[in-house]
Design a protein around this motif. Sequence first.
Motif, PDB file in Angstrom:
ATOM      1  N   THR A  32       0.984  -1.048  -0.036  1.00  0.00           N
ATOM      2  CA  THR A  32      -0.011   0.144   0.075  1.00  0.00           C
ATOM      3  C   THR A  32       0.919   1.242   0.141  1.00  0.00           C
ATOM      4  O   THR A  32       2.038   1.121   0.662  1.00  0.00           O
ATOM      5  CB  THR A  32      -0.852  -0.035   1.281  1.00  0.00           C
ATOM      6  OG1 THR A  32      -0.087   0.223   2.443  1.00  0.00           O
ATOM      7  CG2 THR A  32      -1.705  -1.080   1.268  1.00  0.00           C
ATOM      8  N   PRO A  33       0.356   2.298  -0.474  1.00  0.00           N
ATOM      9  CA  PRO A  33       1.173   3.605  -0.266  1.00  0.00           C
ATOM     10  C   PRO A  33       1.631   4.044   0.966  1.00  0.00           C
ATOM     11  O   PRO A  33       2.855   4.453   1.085  1.00  0.00           O
ATOM     12  CB  PRO A  33       0.185   4.589  -0.745  1.00  0.00           C
ATOM     13  CG  PRO A  33      -0.678   3.893  -1.789  1.00  0.00           C
ATOM     14  CD  PRO A  33      -0.978   2.527  -1.198  1.00  0.00           C
ATOM     15  N   ASP A  93       4.337   2.396  -9.151  1.00  0.00           N
ATOM     16  CA  ASP A  93       3.219   3.439  -8.938  1.00  0.00           C
ATOM     17  C   ASP A  93       2.063   2.978  -9.504  1.00  0.00           C
ATOM     18  O   ASP A  93       0.900   2.869  -8.659  1.00  0.00           O
ATOM     19  CB  ASP A  93       3.484   4.709  -9.775  1.00  0.00           C
ATOM     20  CG  ASP A  93       4.774   5.647  -9.011  1.00  0.00           C
ATOM     21  OD1 ASP A  93       4.965   5.319  -7.700  1.00  0.00           O
ATOM     22  OD2 ASP A  93       4.867   6.704  -9.346  1.00  0.00           O
ATOM     23  N   GLU A 110      -2.788   8.143  -2.343  1.00  0.00           N
ATOM     24  CA  GLU A 110      -1.650   8.018  -1.570  1.00  0.00           C
ATOM     25  C   GLU A 110      -1.930   7.376  -0.249  1.00  0.00           C
ATOM     26  O   GLU A 110      -1.050   7.149   0.508  1.00  0.00           O
ATOM     27  CB  GLU A 110      -0.967   9.364  -1.314  1.00  0.00           C
ATOM     28  CG  GLU A 110      -0.114  10.066  -2.551  1.00  0.00           C
ATOM     29  CD  GLU A 110       0.167  11.440  -2.071  1.00  0.00           C
ATOM     30  OE1 GLU A 110       0.929  11.576  -1.215  1.00  0.00           O
ATOM     31  OE2 GLU A 110      -0.060  12.491  -2.954  1.00  0.00           O
ATOM     32  N   ILE A 152       4.624   6.307  -3.280  1.00  0.00           N
ATOM     33  CA  ILE A 152       3.922   5.699  -4.240  1.00  0.00           C
ATOM     34  C   ILE A 152       2.964   6.615  -4.543  1.00  0.00           C
ATOM     35  O   ILE A 152       2.367   7.131  -3.556  1.00  0.00           O
ATOM     36  CB  ILE A 152       3.568   4.403  -3.977  1.00  0.00           C
ATOM     37  CG1 ILE A 152       4.618   2.991  -3.914  1.00  0.00           C
ATOM     38  CG2 ILE A 152       2.364   3.977  -4.979  1.00  0.00           C
ATOM     39  CD1 ILE A 152       4.103   1.620  -3.540  1.00  0.00           C
ATOM     40  N   MET A 153       2.686   7.055  -5.801  1.00  0.00           N
ATOM     41  CA  MET A 153       1.664   7.830  -6.295  1.00  0.00           C
ATOM     42  C   MET A 153       1.051   7.282  -7.551  1.00  0.00           C
ATOM     43  O   MET A 153       1.765   7.341  -8.644  1.00  0.00           O
ATOM     44  CB  MET A 153       2.242   9.246  -6.477  1.00  0.00           C
ATOM     45  CG  MET A 153       1.040  10.262  -6.722  1.00  0.00           C
ATOM     46  SD  MET A 153       1.178  11.918  -6.583  1.00  0.00           S
ATOM     47  CE  MET A 153       2.442  12.061  -7.831  1.00  0.00           C
ATOM     48  N   ARG A 208       5.521   4.262   2.301  1.00  0.00           N
ATOM     49  CA  ARG A 208       6.090   5.398   2.885  1.00  0.00           C
ATOM     50  C   ARG A 208       6.733   4.992   4.214  1.00  0.00           C
ATOM     51  O   ARG A 208       7.945   5.726   4.478  1.00  0.00           O
ATOM     52  CB  ARG A 208       5.037   6.432   3.438  1.00  0.00           C
ATOM     53  CG  ARG A 208       4.605   7.351   2.209  1.00  0.00           C
ATOM     54  CD  ARG A 208       3.897   8.580   2.935  1.00  0.00           C
ATOM     55  NE  ARG A 208       2.695   8.129   3.503  1.00  0.00           N
ATOM     56  CZ  ARG A 208       1.356   7.912   3.123  1.00  0.00           C
ATOM     57  NH1 ARG A 208       1.323   7.967   1.763  1.00  0.00           N
ATOM     58  NH2 ARG A 208       0.401   7.651   3.733  1.00  0.00           N
TER      59      ARG A 208
END
Lengths: 143, 168
Positions: free
Chosen positions: A2-3, A71, A117, A13-14, A7
């Motif tokens: 997952t974004p 992404d 995000e 990740i976008m 992080r």
Amino acid sequence: MTPAAARRAGRMIMIQGLVLTHGAIGAELVKVVELILGPVAGLRAETNQGRSAKQTAEVVTGWLEQLAPADGGLIFIDDYGGSCASASRLGGAESARVPVLSGVNLTMLLAFVTWREELARAELVQRIIDQGRLAVTVVGAAR
Amino acid sequence: MNLVLARIDDRFIHGQVTVGWGQRLQPDLILLANDEIAADPWQARVYAATVPPQVTVSVRGLGAAAAALRDPAAALPGHERAILLTGSPADMHALVAFGVALDRVNVGGMHFQAGKLEMLPGLYVDRDDLANFRTLLRRGVRLAVQAVPGGREVLVDDGLLAAVEARL
């Protein structure tokens, strides 16, 4: 991943978005998204206007090729039964595992930018569809 | 079977065809005549996926499409109203050369490509297109540029073709 997990791992990740529509619908929607949310990266508008099926498919292919694999992306189209739908598929959306969401409206794009995000892509897709459907209603009617 | 529309459109099956002409003409069949798409079942399925449920799509190469149109009762049984689509004047001319009788052709989408010149707003041609239009005219085919029903119709004639050719 997952974004949010990305992080935590120090990566960003976008999910990228392509809004492919008839005429200037997509460009105007993206403009309004930016009026509401400010400048938005990774959200591109394209049109089928002035383009054959093959040329529009090439636009999709070009956009898919520039996506960073980590992404991923989503394609928004305005009508499930038209040339934008065909071009998205002919351009390689399925082989690139990029979902194509039809019936794009402003709420869907706001949800995309707001949640991309935070949510994994499958959840993001469902959130966008749910929010987009909620926005199609009789204003003021009880839900 | 009645051929309710023969159209040149490089987007093939899209909204102007399925909604614009489709709602007016109520076809039960769209015959897409194109060698490349007919040779690629996946492409054919993508195009066929965009039509309303009451419409059948048949994708055939030019030779097979011409054969079907010459004998629709045998090749396309059960269909009453058909729209024929090709992606170019050359392909429409090929069908006529294969013996398909057409008295009129609707010229829809011919989008910009390198080497093409705008003949009418949004409609781009090169010398090959002009030559095929001329041949169709000589064979007695009425050529009318019209994107959608109710839209402006412009007849293609030798004068228009000569004027465009002078600019190429």
